[in-house]
Design a protein around this motif. Structure first.
Motif, PDB file in Angstrom:
ATOM      1  N   MET A  14       0.997  -1.301  -0.116  1.00 54.27           N
ATOM      2  CA  MET A  14      -0.014   0.004   0.102  1.00 54.27           C
ATOM      3  C   MET A  14       0.785   1.128   0.034  1.00 54.27           C
ATOM      4  N   VAL A  19      -1.449   8.007   4.789  1.00 58.53           N
ATOM      5  CA  VAL A  19      -2.859   7.335   5.206  1.00 58.53           C
ATOM      6  C   VAL A  19      -3.123   7.611   6.757  1.00 58.53           C
ATOM      7  N   LEU A  71       1.314  -5.461   6.235  1.00 55.93           N
ATOM      8  CA  LEU A  71       1.141  -4.335   5.515  1.00 55.93           C
ATOM      9  C   LEU A  71       2.320  -3.600   5.025  1.00 55.93           C
ATOM     10  N   ALA A  73       3.352  -0.299   3.834  1.00 58.84           N
ATOM     11  CA  ALA A  73       2.677   1.108   3.648  1.00 58.84           C
ATOM     12  C   ALA A  73       3.783   2.297   3.299  1.00 58.84           C
ATOM     13  N   PHE A  77       2.011   6.771   7.934  1.00 55.24           N
ATOM     14  CA  PHE A  77       1.076   6.047   7.994  1.00 55.24           C
ATOM     15  C   PHE A  77       0.438   6.210   9.503  1.00 55.24           C
ATOM     16  N   VAL A  98       2.950  -3.840  10.296  1.00 58.08           N
ATOM     17  CA  VAL A  98       2.919  -2.740   9.357  1.00 58.08           C
ATOM     18  C   VAL A  98       4.244  -2.194   9.379  1.00 58.08           C
ATOM     19  N   SER A 100       6.782   0.698   7.537  1.00 64.68           N
ATOM     20  CA  SER A 100       6.569   2.107   6.655  1.00 64.68           C
ATOM     21  C   SER A 100       8.091   2.806   7.066  1.00 64.68           C
TER      22      SER A 100
END
Length: 204
Positions: A14, A19, A71, A73, A77, A98, A100
């Motif tokens: 993503m 986000v 995820l 990202a 995020f 996650v 990022s």
């Protein structure tokens, strides 16, 4: 809280930046105080159209990523409001990690408190993992918290940093309540001593 030790799973790419928590779980779903059931509305406005039909192009609606547990990202995020429902929704969907280049502070802290591992990496490492994730369900990624490494589908290894205390909590499945209960013996001793010293305060 479920322990996080080693996770091998599908990673969904993503690459969107900024986000925010309203994108993760829109405000109309914040009425509940339950942690379960929110996964159905994760990224609701990106996953579904106005009639409630799935938007095929959205990554988590694609067959390869419906069971994603990781995820990858874009930058910043979890920005926006401080709603704890955001990590609740991710976890209920099945996301346990996650990755990022950066996270909003409150979201980052809330992830650890709810059994999700947020990993901050340099852009070049995120780009590599984003590329790995884009290859679909056959290109699984392993996140090893104990050894603080991520292994890609081709055997590549990326090291990551994590605060020692937060690592301890995740490895042992300790949320704020669990941390308190680790001190149960000391709490019981204190309560017994206080009851002996101030018997008039004892509840009838």
């Amino acid at each position: 809280m479920e322990k996080f030790t080693k996770l091998t799973g599908v990673a969904a790419p993503m690459p969107l930046i900024n986000v925010d928590t309203d994108m993760i779980i829109p405000k109309q779903f914040l009425k509940t105080i339950k942690r379960s059931g929110l996964g159905a509305n994760l990224f609701d406005e990106m996953r579904f159209d106005a009639d409630g039909n799935e938007i095929p192009d959205f990554v988590l609606n694609q067959p390869a990523y419906r069971n994603a547990e990781i995820l990858v990202a874009g930058d910043n995020f979890g920005c926006g409001s401080s709603r704890e429902h955001a990590p609740w929704a991710l976890l209920d969907f099945g996301i346990r990690c996650v990755i990022s280049t950066s996270f909003a502070d409150i979201f980052y802290n809330n992830c650890f408190k709810n059994g999700i591992l947020p990993i901050v990496l340099p852009q070049e490492d995120v780009d590599k993992l984003m590329d790995d994730a884009s290859r679909g369900a056959n290109a699984k990624i392993t996140v090893d918290l104990e050894n603080q490494v991520i292994n890609g589908p081709d055997g590549g290894e990326i090291a990551f940093e994590v605060d020692a205390f937060r690592k301890h909590c995740l490895l042992n499945g300790l949320d704020d309540i669990g941390l308190t209960m680790e001190k149960e013996a000391s709490i019981d001793t204190f309560e017994a001593e206080m009851e002996a010293k101030t018997p008039w305060l004892k509840a009838v």
